[in-house]
Write an enzyme that holds these catalytic residues in place. Structure first.
Site, PDB file in Angstrom:
ATOM      1  N   GLY A 166       6.550  -9.775  -8.297  1.00  0.00           N
ATOM      2  CA  GLY A 166       7.279  -9.666  -7.027  1.00  0.00           C
ATOM      3  C   GLY A 166       7.668 -11.055  -6.542  1.00  0.00           C
ATOM      4  N   ARG A 177      11.468 -26.098  -7.706  1.00  0.00           N
ATOM      5  CA  ARG A 177      11.987 -27.446  -7.419  1.00  0.00           C
ATOM      6  C   ARG A 177      10.938 -28.506  -7.756  1.00  0.00           C
ATOM      7  NH1 ARG A 177      11.166 -30.619  -2.913  1.00  0.00           N
ATOM      8  NH2 ARG A 177      12.828 -32.097  -2.344  1.00  0.00           N
ATOM      9  N   ARG A 205       9.408  -7.428 -13.416  1.00  0.00           N
ATOM     10  CA  ARG A 205       8.108  -6.858 -13.802  1.00  0.00           C
ATOM     11  C   ARG A 205       8.282  -6.399 -15.232  1.00  0.00           C
ATOM     12  NH1 ARG A 205       5.235  -7.015  -9.277  1.00  0.00           N
ATOM     13  NH2 ARG A 205       6.130  -6.380  -7.295  1.00  0.00           N
ATOM     14  N   ASP A 262      -1.174 -11.899  -9.679  1.00  0.00           N
ATOM     15  CA  ASP A 262      -2.300 -11.655 -10.606  1.00  0.00           C
ATOM     16  C   ASP A 262      -1.817 -11.118 -11.964  1.00  0.00           C
ATOM     17  OD1 ASP A 262      -1.562  -9.262  -9.389  1.00  0.00           O
ATOM     18  OD2 ASP A 262      -3.606  -8.495  -9.264  1.00  0.00           O
ATOM     19  N   THR A 307       2.431 -15.018  -4.449  1.00  0.00           N
ATOM     20  CA  THR A 307       2.526 -13.596  -4.098  1.00  0.00           C
ATOM     21  C   THR A 307       2.174 -13.440  -2.627  1.00  0.00           C
ATOM     22  OG1 THR A 307       1.464 -11.439  -4.285  1.00  0.00           O
ATOM     23  CG2 THR A 307       0.186 -13.285  -5.083  1.00  0.00           C
ATOM     24  N   ILE A 308       2.902 -12.556  -1.945  1.00  0.00           N
ATOM     25  CA  ILE A 308       2.578 -12.330  -0.533  1.00  0.00           C
ATOM     26  C   ILE A 308       1.213 -11.655  -0.396  1.00  0.00           C
ATOM     27  CG2 ILE A 308       5.000 -12.218   0.190  1.00  0.00           C
ATOM     28  CD1 ILE A 308       4.511  -9.122   0.543  1.00  0.00           C
ATOM     29  N   ASP A 309       0.717 -11.028  -1.479  1.00  0.00           N
ATOM     30  CA  ASP A 309      -0.549 -10.283  -1.406  1.00  0.00           C
ATOM     31  C   ASP A 309      -1.764 -11.207  -1.275  1.00  0.00           C
ATOM     32  OD1 ASP A 309       1.119  -8.145  -1.871  1.00  0.00           O
ATOM     33  OD2 ASP A 309       0.550  -7.901  -3.978  1.00  0.00           O
ATOM     34  N   ASP A 316      -3.799 -12.116  -3.477  1.00  0.00           N
ATOM     35  CA  ASP A 316      -4.929 -11.453  -4.140  1.00  0.00           C
ATOM     36  C   ASP A 316      -5.266 -12.085  -5.488  1.00  0.00           C
ATOM     37  OD1 ASP A 316      -2.598 -10.705  -5.385  1.00  0.00           O
ATOM     38  OD2 ASP A 316      -3.131  -8.586  -5.604  1.00  0.00           O
ATOM     39  N   MET A 326       2.276  -4.404   3.290  1.00  0.00           N
ATOM     40  CA  MET A 326       2.122  -4.401   1.828  1.00  0.00           C
ATOM     41  C   MET A 326       0.758  -4.953   1.411  1.00  0.00           C
ATOM     42  SD  MET A 326       5.768  -5.450   0.220  1.00  0.00           S
ATOM     43  CE  MET A 326       6.996  -4.205  -0.112  1.00  0.00           C
ATOM     44  N   ARG A 340      -0.327  -4.078  -2.062  1.00  0.00           N
ATOM     45  CA  ARG A 340      -0.667  -3.254  -3.228  1.00  0.00           C
ATOM     46  C   ARG A 340      -2.066  -2.663  -3.041  1.00  0.00           C
ATOM     47  NH1 ARG A 340       2.061  -3.137  -7.944  1.00  0.00           N
ATOM     48  NH2 ARG A 340       2.980  -5.165  -7.615  1.00  0.00           N
ATOM     49  N   ARG A 358     -10.012   1.715  29.278  1.00  0.00           N
ATOM     50  CA  ARG A 358      -9.876   0.403  29.940  1.00  0.00           C
ATOM     51  C   ARG A 358      -8.448   0.190  30.461  1.00  0.00           C
ATOM     52  NH1 ARG A 358     -10.272  -4.270  26.945  1.00  0.00           N
ATOM     53  NH2 ARG A 358     -10.268  -3.296  24.909  1.00  0.00           N
ATOM     54  N   GLU A 411      -1.128  -0.850   2.677  1.00  0.00           N
ATOM     55  CA  GLU A 411      -0.540   0.253   1.902  1.00  0.00           C
ATOM     56  C   GLU A 411      -1.533   0.829   0.895  1.00  0.00           C
ATOM     57  OE1 GLU A 411       2.795  -0.948  -0.532  1.00  0.00           O
ATOM     58  OE2 GLU A 411       1.748  -2.709  -1.292  1.00  0.00           O
ATOM     59  N   ARG A 468       2.896   6.394  17.042  1.00  0.00           N
ATOM     60  CA  ARG A 468       4.159   6.166  16.344  1.00  0.00           C
ATOM     61  C   ARG A 468       3.873   5.352  15.072  1.00  0.00           C
ATOM     62  NH1 ARG A 468       6.008   9.369  19.674  1.00  0.00           N
ATOM     63  NH2 ARG A 468       8.064   9.188  20.635  1.00  0.00           N
ATOM     64  N   VAL A 490      10.963  -6.252   4.153  1.00  0.00           N
ATOM     65  CA  VAL A 490      11.235  -7.423   5.009  1.00  0.00           C
ATOM     66  C   VAL A 490      10.099  -8.434   4.884  1.00  0.00           C
ATOM     67  CG1 VAL A 490      12.650  -6.227   6.720  1.00  0.00           C
ATOM     68  CG2 VAL A 490      10.210  -6.396   7.082  1.00  0.00           C
ATOM     69  N   GLN A 491       8.907  -7.935   4.513  1.00  0.00           N
ATOM     70  CA  GLN A 491       7.742  -8.830   4.403  1.00  0.00           C
ATOM     71  C   GLN A 491       7.876  -9.837   3.274  1.00  0.00           C
ATOM     72  OE1 GLN A 491       3.917  -6.203   4.912  1.00  0.00           O
ATOM     73  NE2 GLN A 491       5.624  -4.885   4.333  1.00  0.00           N
TER      74      GLN A 491
HETATM   75  O1  F6P Z   1       3.009  -7.827  -5.150  1.00  0.00           O
HETATM   76  C1  F6P Z   1       3.915  -7.941  -4.098  1.00  0.00           C
HETATM   77  C2  F6P Z   1       4.318  -6.566  -3.616  1.00  0.00           C
HETATM   78  O2  F6P Z   1       5.248  -6.740  -2.555  1.00  0.00           O
HETATM   79  C3  F6P Z   1       3.174  -5.647  -3.180  1.00  0.00           C
HETATM   80  O3  F6P Z   1       2.692  -5.975  -1.888  1.00  0.00           O
HETATM   81  C4  F6P Z   1       3.824  -4.307  -3.267  1.00  0.00           C
HETATM   82  O4  F6P Z   1       2.868  -3.263  -3.432  1.00  0.00           O
HETATM   83  C5  F6P Z   1       4.661  -4.444  -4.504  1.00  0.00           C
HETATM   84  O5  F6P Z   1       4.951  -5.831  -4.632  1.00  0.00           O
HETATM   85  C6  F6P Z   1       5.940  -3.673  -4.488  1.00  0.00           C
HETATM   86  O6  F6P Z   1       6.499  -3.787  -5.748  1.00  0.00           O
HETATM   87  P1  F6P Z   1       8.018  -3.518  -6.109  1.00  0.00           P
HETATM   88  O7  F6P Z   1       8.797  -4.713  -5.647  1.00  0.00           O
HETATM   89  O8  F6P Z   1       8.010  -3.403  -7.590  1.00  0.00           O
HETATM   90  O9  F6P Z   1       8.408  -2.283  -5.374  1.00  0.00           O
END
Ligand code: F6P
Length: 318
Positions: A10, A20, A71, A102, A124-126, A128, A168, A170, A210, A221, A242, A249-250
């Protein structure tokens, strides 16, 4: 020396700053640098482009990745390895920098075990990837989520509503936990430490007693879709929540200064390692330091949740 660089998995904001850094540090040290397009998919197909100083001008602030990414299940199941090795040989690469999450670290290990001189850095934004406190893109994503949750909170307060916001990550909760602490969420649901729905409902009720005007539940997710959480709360307590799913967008947007600096540090260090004829190494951070780990250990481990951070979230959401 001839160095290759690719981004894989991702996309994450700051990948361009890392490309760069690799290109500039490589050229600074009299290396030739080649960019591989579309990650491991592109490597298997031998898709390469020469990188000069101008090729990475004006990209430090851009999200996404100029080399594109992909991927590659064929690589993960071993089928793509022979063509990737052939491309490395045909291009004459003396070293390769893999920028990704990872899955990319595991792919880099496969290449290293097959004799390619590889160094991997986490992006990676995760957040992890074991072996590093931080990954490129995480800080930007947390900030993007915080901005979105702040906006949702405005409408939540105006209408005195509760919201479930899905982020997100994963199968991991690092992103949700950081975002939850940064936004003062009432509950943070992550896969690593399951929270009972009874507790979530109790917190919501306490808030109402309160006279709180709103409640925010952040759900990773990997736990369940936000709508499922909202339905469970309704069933248990009768409270209507809601739902907002933040989605892709993340992953977009201009990287924060922290991510640009991190990417610059890790990218440059990757080149230093390859120049010193070392490889099979993962480069990350511990505290404020740049650290090196064995790629194999990183590829085989799972990153633990920061327990102190989890406790902090629990204490502050009283
Ligand atoms: O690994 C980054 C990520 O954005 C996860 O947070 C998310 O589950 C996954 O990629 C989504 O993958 P794809 O871009 O293949 O839909």
């Amino acid at each position: 020396m001839h160095l290759g660089v690719l981004t894989s998995g991702g996309d994450a904001p700051g990948m361009n700053a890392a490309i760069r850094a690799v290109v500039r540090a490589g050229i600074f040290n009299s290396c030739r640098v080649t960019g591989i397009r579309r990650g491991l998919l592109g490597l298997m197909a031998g898709e390469a482009q020469p990188m000069d100083l101008g090729s990475v001008a004006d990209i430090i602030y851009r999200g996404g990745t100029i080399l594109h990414t992909g991927r590659s299940p064929d690589f993960q199941n071993g089928q793509g390895l022979p063509s990737a090795l052939e491309a490395v040989r045909a291009l004459g690469l003396d070293g390769l920098v893999v920028i990704g999450g990872d899955g990319s670290a595991r792919a880099a290990l496969k290449l290293a075990q097959a004799g390619v001189r590889v160094v991997a850095i986490p992006a990676t934004i995760d957040n992890d990837v074991p072996g590093s406190d931080d990954s490129i893109g995480f800080d930007t994503a947390v900030n993007t989520i915080a901005g979105s949750v702040d906006r949702v909170r405005d409408t939540a307060t105006a209408l005195e509503r509760g919201f479930v916001i899905e982020v997100m990550g994963r199968d991991s909760g690092h992103l949700a936990l950081a975002a939850g602490v940064a936004t003062g969420a009432e509950s943070i649901l992550i896969p690593e430490f399951p929270t009972s729905m009874d507790l979530v409902c109790q917190r919501l009720k306490r808030g109402l007693e309160r006279n709180k005007l709103h409640s925010i539940i952040i759900v990773a997710e990997g736990v369940a879709p936000a709508q499922v959480v909202a339905d469970q709360v309704k069933e248990k307590s009768g409270m209507e929540l809601r739902v907002t799913v933040l989605g892709y967008v993340q992953r977009g947007g201009s990287p924060t200064a922290a991510d640009r600096i991190l990417a610059s540090r890790l990218g440059e260090h990757a080149v230093e390692v390859l120049l010193a004829a070392r490889h099979g190494i993962f480069i990350g951070t511990r505290g404020n330091q740049t650290v090196e780990c064995d790629l194999e250990q990183v590829a085989r481990a799972r990153k633990e949740i920061d327990q102190a951070m989890f406790r902090l979230a629990h204490v502050l959401s009283i």
